[in-house]
Design a protein around this motif. Structure first.
Motif, PDB file in Angstrom:
ATOM      1  N   ALA A   1       2.873   1.749  -5.993  1.00 38.97           N
ATOM      2  CA  ALA A   1       1.472   2.183  -6.584  1.00 38.97           C
ATOM      3  C   ALA A   1       1.484   1.871  -7.968  1.00 38.97           C
ATOM      4  CB  ALA A   1       1.560   3.796  -6.679  1.00 38.97           C
TER       5      ALA A   1
ATOM      6  N   ARG B   1      -6.164   2.149  -0.081  1.00 39.31           N
ATOM      7  CA  ARG B   1      -4.952   2.733  -0.787  1.00 39.31           C
ATOM      8  C   ARG B   1      -5.682   3.171  -2.208  1.00 39.31           C
ATOM      9  NH1 ARG B   1      -0.370   0.073  -4.480  1.00 39.31           N
ATOM     10  NH2 ARG B   1      -2.108   0.452  -5.826  1.00 39.31           N
ATOM     11  N   ARG B   2      -6.556   2.372  -2.671  1.00 39.91           N
ATOM     12  CA  ARG B   2      -7.092   2.734  -3.898  1.00 39.91           C
ATOM     13  C   ARG B   2      -8.013   4.017  -3.763  1.00 39.91           C
ATOM     14  NH1 ARG B   2      -8.590  -3.153  -5.444  1.00 39.91           N
ATOM     15  NH2 ARG B   2     -10.280  -2.673  -4.513  1.00 39.91           N
TER      16      ARG B   2
ATOM     17  N   ALA C   1      -7.511   6.428  -1.666  1.00 41.12           N
ATOM     18  CA  ALA C   1      -6.786   7.492  -1.310  1.00 41.12           C
ATOM     19  C   ALA C   1      -6.127   7.942  -2.630  1.00 41.12           C
ATOM     20  CB  ALA C   1      -5.762   7.171  -0.413  1.00 41.12           C
TER      21      ALA C   1
ATOM     22  N   LEU D   1      -5.923  -2.572   1.226  1.00 42.32           N
ATOM     23  CA  LEU D   1      -5.583  -2.393  -0.091  1.00 42.32           C
ATOM     24  C   LEU D   1      -6.593  -1.352  -0.789  1.00 42.32           C
ATOM     25  CD1 LEU D   1      -3.948  -5.552  -1.307  1.00 42.32           C
ATOM     26  CD2 LEU D   1      -3.122  -3.463  -0.824  1.00 42.32           C
TER      27      LEU D   1
ATOM     28  N   ALA E   1       0.662  -1.146  -0.076  1.00 45.64           N
ATOM     29  CA  ALA E   1      -0.061  -0.006   0.047  1.00 45.64           C
ATOM     30  C   ALA E   1       0.874   1.293   0.104  1.00 45.64           C
ATOM     31  CB  ALA E   1      -0.863   0.107   1.176  1.00 45.64           C
ATOM     32  N   ALA E   2       2.128   1.078   0.233  1.00 42.92           N
ATOM     33  CA  ALA E   2       3.081   2.292   0.149  1.00 42.92           C
ATOM     34  C   ALA E   2       3.141   2.667  -1.298  1.00 42.92           C
ATOM     35  CB  ALA E   2       4.535   1.819   0.705  1.00 42.92           C
ATOM     36  N   PRO E   3       3.461   4.338  -1.251  1.00 44.69           N
ATOM     37  CA  PRO E   3       3.583   4.913  -2.645  1.00 44.69           C
ATOM     38  C   PRO E   3       4.433   4.181  -3.628  1.00 44.69           C
ATOM     39  CG  PRO E   3       3.465   6.433  -0.637  1.00 44.69           C
ATOM     40  CD  PRO E   3       3.766   5.254  -0.191  1.00 44.69           C
TER      41      PRO E   3
END
Length: 245
Positions: free
Chosen positions: A214, A242-243, A245, A239, A209-211
């Motif tokens: 991506a 993350r999407r 965000a 996850l 989930a870290a940048p």
């Protein structure tokens, strides 16, 4: 980012191997279709299936188990293992497989991959399995002299839907995904890359989930999910967040 639960088939059962060694197979379920249904109910969006016997034999072996899975679930299924001819690709797609994964034949017969990708846009993936950075084939029994990135670049203009990258040394070992190698491969290619091999815990999911992850299209989880190290609901929510965000 899609998290794919894995069903590896050996002798009609769901198993997990250690570093691709068929002699180190742990049976986790006797009914692959029931296991696939359980994954679907847990909220997974797609399923990763490998015919391990087929990968060694060079032809589909666990077809009955795969067909039972396809008949039991509605979410997309991607399938690899021993698929080396166009008739096999056509047959599995006609039976309801959403995406066919070509591994050994990607090295041995790249023209076949290109032809399949042209004939079935968005439905062909290439499996790149690496040992010490070099591509391994024939069910990981043979290691070539070709780098993983070099093989991937051969299909940059072919219309391949995804590259599924596995670090063999980590597969089934619960030692964590090869983030450095997978991220590097993702940056080297324009084809979407899916991480595989060694996903061990929620810490790995958090790392996905870290940048800097991506650009990865997804990850595959096996043993950690089967033995309870990974909570499906928590992982999927992370996850999904993350999407959003």
């Amino acid at each position: 980012m899609i998290l794919y639960p894995a069903i590896d088939l050996k002798g009609g059962q769901c198993v997990r191997l250690k570093q691709g060694d068929m002699a180190q197979a742990t049976v986790f379920a006797d009914d692959p279709a029931a296991q696939a249904t359980a994954f679907e109910r847990q909220g997974f969006e797609a399923l990763h299936v490998v015919d391990l016997d087929g990968a060694f034999a060079g032809r589909p072996v666990n077809a009955a188990a795969v067909e039972a899975i396809l008949g039991a679930v509605r979410f997309p299924v991607q399938l690899g293992g021993g698929i080396r001819r166009m008739a096999q690709v056509e047959g599995w797609l006609a039976r309801g497989v959403a995406r066919v994964i070509i591994g050994t034949a990607a090295l041995r017969d790249p023209d076949f991959v290109r032809a399949a990708a042209r004939a079935f846009p968005g439905q062909i993936a290439v499996g790149i399995d690496a040992r010490d950075g070099k591509v391994a084939v024939e069910g990981w029994a043979e290691t070539s002299d070709l780098d993983a990135a070099e093989l991937g670049r051969r299909f940059e203009d072919a219309g391949v839907a995804a590259i599924i990258y596995t670090n063999i040394a980590r597969d089934g070992m619960l030692s964590g995904l090869d983030f450095a190698g997978t991220i590097a491969l993702g940056h080297a290619l324009t084809i979407p890359v899916i991480a595989s091999g060694g996903l061990a815990s929620m810490a790995d999911v958090a790392r996905l989930a870290a940048p800097d992850c991506a650009h990865l299209a997804g990850a595959i989880t096996g043993r950690a999910l089967y033995d309870g190290r990974l909570d499906a609901g928590e992982a999927l929510a992370m996850l999904k967040g993350r999407r959003a965000a």
